[in-house]
Design a protein around this motif. Structure first.
Motif, mmCIF file in Angstrom:
data_model
loop_
_atom_site.group_PDB
_atom_site.id
_atom_site.type_symbol
_atom_site.label_atom_id
_atom_site.label_comp_id
_atom_site.label_asym_id
_atom_site.label_seq_id
_atom_site.Cartn_x
_atom_site.Cartn_y
_atom_site.Cartn_z
ATOM 1 N N ILE A 286 0.833 -1.193 0.000
ATOM 2 C CA ILE A 286 0.000 0.000 0.000
ATOM 3 C C ILE A 286 0.879 1.259 0.000
ATOM 4 C CG2 ILE A 286 -1.810 1.274 1.199
ATOM 5 C CD1 ILE A 286 -2.672 -1.327 2.477
ATOM 6 N N THR A 288 4.768 3.010 -0.372
ATOM 7 C CA THR A 288 6.117 2.817 -0.890
ATOM 8 C C THR A 288 6.957 4.028 -0.485
ATOM 9 O OG1 THR A 288 5.285 1.553 -2.721
ATOM 10 C CG2 THR A 288 7.460 2.449 -2.986
ATOM 11 N N LYS B 30 4.263 7.200 6.064
ATOM 12 C CA LYS B 30 4.274 5.742 6.100
ATOM 13 C C LYS B 30 5.130 5.159 4.986
ATOM 14 C CE LYS B 30 0.299 4.024 8.420
ATOM 15 N NZ LYS B 30 0.377 4.785 9.646
ATOM 16 N N GLY B 31 5.479 5.979 4.011
ATOM 17 C CA GLY B 31 6.357 5.515 2.934
ATOM 18 C C GLY B 31 7.804 5.591 3.380
ATOM 19 N N SER B 32 8.675 4.782 2.742
ATOM 20 C CA SER B 32 10.092 4.802 3.133
ATOM 21 C C SER B 32 10.747 6.099 2.655
ATOM 22 C CB SER B 32 10.815 3.579 2.586
ATOM 23 O OG SER B 32 10.680 3.518 1.191
ATOM 24 N N LYS B 50 12.186 -0.620 -0.566
ATOM 25 C CA LYS B 50 11.248 -1.422 0.232
ATOM 26 C C LYS B 50 11.649 -2.878 0.069
ATOM 27 C CE LYS B 50 7.006 -2.121 -0.606
ATOM 28 N NZ LYS B 50 5.733 -2.618 -0.115
ATOM 29 N N SER B 51 11.544 -3.649 1.130
ATOM 30 C CA SER B 51 11.904 -5.063 0.989
ATOM 31 C C SER B 51 10.851 -5.742 0.124
ATOM 32 C CB SER B 51 11.993 -5.729 2.348
ATOM 33 O OG SER B 51 10.781 -5.550 3.015
ATOM 34 N N VAL B 52 11.336 -6.512 -0.822
ATOM 35 C CA VAL B 52 10.449 -7.125 -1.805
ATOM 36 C C VAL B 52 10.170 -8.561 -1.381
ATOM 37 C CG1 VAL B 52 10.363 -7.845 -4.206
ATOM 38 C CG2 VAL B 52 11.323 -5.646 -3.638
ATOM 39 N N ALA B 53 8.937 -8.966 -1.520
ATOM 40 C CA ALA B 53 8.577 -10.359 -1.182
ATOM 41 C C ALA B 53 9.330 -11.304 -2.116
ATOM 42 C CB ALA B 53 7.079 -10.558 -1.308
ATOM 43 N N GLN B 56 7.941 -11.769 -5.555
ATOM 44 C CA GLN B 56 7.578 -10.534 -6.256
ATOM 45 C C GLN B 56 8.694 -10.122 -7.210
ATOM 46 O OE1 GLN B 56 6.945 -7.259 -3.530
ATOM 47 N NE2 GLN B 56 5.020 -6.763 -4.520
ATOM 48 N N ARG B 62 9.152 0.097 -7.689
ATOM 49 C CA ARG B 62 10.119 1.192 -7.921
ATOM 50 C C ARG B 62 9.653 2.468 -7.251
ATOM 51 N NH1 ARG B 62 14.074 -1.175 -8.890
ATOM 52 N NH2 ARG B 62 14.810 -2.007 -10.845
ATOM 53 N N LYS B 63 10.603 3.154 -6.625
ATOM 54 C CA LYS B 63 10.281 4.420 -5.994
ATOM 55 C C LYS B 63 10.789 5.598 -6.819
ATOM 56 C CE LYS B 63 10.711 5.626 -1.336
ATOM 57 N NZ LYS B 63 9.437 5.996 -0.714
ATOM 58 N N PHE B 75 9.010 9.300 -4.933
ATOM 59 C CA PHE B 75 7.837 9.639 -4.132
ATOM 60 C C PHE B 75 7.855 8.874 -2.820
ATOM 61 C CE2 PHE B 75 5.492 5.691 -4.482
ATOM 62 C CZ PHE B 75 6.015 5.116 -5.629
ATOM 63 N N GLY B 77 4.736 7.530 -0.013
ATOM 64 C CA GLY B 77 3.318 7.502 0.362
ATOM 65 C C GLY B 77 2.578 6.374 -0.326
ATOM 66 N N LEU B 78 1.343 6.622 -0.668
ATOM 67 C CA LEU B 78 0.484 5.582 -1.240
ATOM 68 C C LEU B 78 0.939 5.215 -2.650
ATOM 69 C CD1 LEU B 78 -2.880 7.036 -0.005
ATOM 70 C CD2 LEU B 78 -2.180 4.710 0.417
ATOM 71 N N THR B 79 1.235 3.929 -2.845
ATOM 72 C CA THR B 79 1.763 3.444 -4.120
ATOM 73 C C THR B 79 0.798 3.718 -5.271
ATOM 74 O OG1 THR B 79 2.529 1.601 -2.782
ATOM 75 C CG2 THR B 79 2.950 1.467 -5.131
#
Lengths: 288, 250
Positions: A286, A288, B30-32, B50-53, B56, B62-63, B75, B77-79
């Motif tokens: 949700i 990133t 809440k975003g990295s 962000k750690s990727v599953a 995945q 991608r940020k 960015f 926040g909300l993906t």
């Protein structure tokens, strides 16, 4: 019925009188089905304390069975991680009880077979010094269950010669201050203590009009009423999920009388904490 | 009292707050972390990966995204909101190029994004975008630019800034360490970005992603090895500085 400026529909009191009152009274009368539902709900929400090893319920309160001089309670995942990494790695801790409870915040509908991860409220004492007790509480204890929890843990007549330390977290948006919230250096610690707690706290006291909520508030109130020296260390953070920086914000508490003798190897504790972070990382797309 | 004004974002609270916009700013936290630095001849964007599953595909998480050949953004926040904003910005970049036969300036596309965000704070039934963005690039005049936008729709030019979780800590680090010397050389600007991220990134260099744009050159994404090299250099420099310090005290 009436509509407000904001589009809400609200029920307005009726000045006509009797007709509406009769209808309301009918609605209020409890049927046997209602009573049965209420009874079942109360049974579902009961707080039970038992020993996992023997699968037996505790007949007396926990502190009556295991009297202690130091009781450290961690409520919430960051506080629990702090105790796991910095306190529980230095010595052998024996599990003496587990509180099993269910409420709407639990992620399972099966109330009979809650696993330890779901009803996470476990009590330990230090094997080398059984008068030191620790509680790791990761589950949410609802308002109506808090009194039961206190009775089952502390009992109806608790001893006064013990010291209680509570650790918990709260989101910084709950912190009321005249300063701008962007100027706050989160995470930060605030303390609240009972009248009988004489030691100086390791951070500033929680200012008015801020209040404590939920189980930590219930424990502190209970200790105040029973004149038990207790202190709550509340960490205001902007990350409520398991977070290294939030957990490390509790470090000043390690110098307190309750925890000083229990802490042995801080570098090792930091490594344990980092491992805990990586194993508990929840994948979420949700944000990133 | 606050809850009455949360429902319709077109409504101010009595003390002048738009609570939905402020809540959107919490979503950004809440975003990295992402950090942007404007050097003399380079612009740098660094993000905490962000750690990727396990199952995945890493390439789809991608940020840092290119908006055009000479502009890119990071960015926090909300993906999903970011995806919508980026898509609209990319279309605008091409539309502008086709219409006026010139690529967008960094300020133009930032203003476009900020205007879009502001519209969503003033419409009934819509919520603000829950993202902040750092937009970097070079204009035709060869001047490097760094802009930051937030959910309220404001945008400002910065020499260096950070967004997302622990942005405050990173910003304070940048305020102390951003000097004309530090950004004069490209490599120093890159190291500054990495050092700023290392203040808050939990597991070191392997969780950092970096992108740079040099004057008249396209966007370059650093590989994991290149980042590791930089991190090792930084650690060496740190050790040497500490040795010097201890020699001085003895």
């Amino acid at each position: 019925m009436a509509a407000t400026f904001f589009g809400e529909v609200v029920r307005t009191p009726c000045r006509a009188g009797t007709e509406d009152e009769e209808e309301e009274e009918e609605g209020r009368r409890e049927t046997p089905e209602d009573r049965e539902v209420r009874r079942q709900l109360a049974r579902k929400r009961e707080v039970r304390l038992f020993r996992r090893q023997t699968k037996t319920m505790l007949e007396v309160s926990l502190l009556e069975k295991h009297p202690c001089s130091k009781f450290i309670i961690a409520i919430g995942n960051n506080a629990v991680a702090f105790l796991s990494s910095f306190v529980m790695n230095s010595g052998t801790w024996e599990e003496v009880g587990c509180a099993k409870l269910w409420n709407e915040w639990c992620r399972t509908t099966d109330t009979a077979h809650l696993s330890p991860t779901e009803a996470f409220c476990v009590f330990y004492h230090l094997k080398s010094n059984p008068s030191v007790m620790l509680c790791q509480c990761s589950c949410y204890v609802a308002e109506d269950q808090q009194y039961q929890w206190l009775e089952k843990v502390f009992g109806s007549c608790p001893r006064r010669n013990m010291q209680v330390t509570i650790l918990t977290c709260r989101h910084v948006t709950d912190y009321k201050t005249s300063e701008s919230t962007s100027s706050l250096h989160t995470p930060f610690l605030k303390a609240l203590k009972t009248q009988n707690f004489k030691e100086p706290p390791f951070c500033s006291l929680l200012e008015q009009p801020n209040i404590v909520h939920d189980l930590p508030a219930a424990v502190l109130s209970y200790c105040q009423v029973w004149r038990i020296p207790a202190i709550l260390y509340l960490c205001y953070t902007d990350v409520m999920k398991l977070d290294l920086i939030t957990v490390e914000a509790f470090k000043p508490v390690l110098s307190s009388r309750s925890l000083k003798c229990l802490v042995k190897n801080i570098p090792q504790s930091t490594e344990i904490l980092k491992k805990l972070m990586t194993t508990n990382e929840i994948q979420s797309n949700i944000y990133t | 009292m606050a809850s009455r004004y949360d429902r319709a974002i077109t409504v101010f609270s009595p003390d002048g707050h738009l609570f939905q916009v402020e809540y959107a700013q919490e979503a950004v936290k809440k975003g990295s972390t992402a950090v942007g630095i404007r050097g003399t001849n380079i612009v740098v964007l660094g993000v905490e990966k962000k750690s990727v599953a396990k199952l995945q595909d890493e390439r789809t998480v991608r940020k840092i995204c290119a908006l055009d050949d000479h502009v890119c953004m990071a960015f926090a926040g909300l993906t999903a909101d970011a995806r919508v904003v980026i898509n609209k910005a990319r279309v605008e970049c091409q539309s502008h190029k086709l219409t006026v036969e010139d690529p967008v300036t960094v300020e133009y596309i930032t203003r476009f994004i900020a205007t879009l965000k502001q519209k969503y704070t003033q419409s009934n039934g819509r919520r603000p975008f829950g993202i902040s963005a750092l937009i970097v690039g070079f204009d035709d005049d060869g001047i490097p630019r760094l802009y930051q936008t937030d959910p309220s729709g404001t945008y400002h030019a910065w020499k260096a800034n950070a967004i997302g979780r622990s942005a405050k800590t990173v910003r304070e680090f940048l305020e102390k360490n951003y000097t004309e010397d530090a950004i004069a050389h490209d490599n120093e600007a890159i190291k500054l970005a990495i050092r700023a991220l290392l203040e808050v990134v939990q597991s070191g260099g392997k969780n950092i992603e970096l992108a740079i744009i040099r004057r008249n050159q396209p966007l370059k994404m650093f590989s994991a090895k290149e980042i590791e090299l930089q991190v090792n250099e930084i650690e060496k420099e740190k050790e040497e500085a500490e040795k010097k310090k201890s020699k001085k005290t003895t």
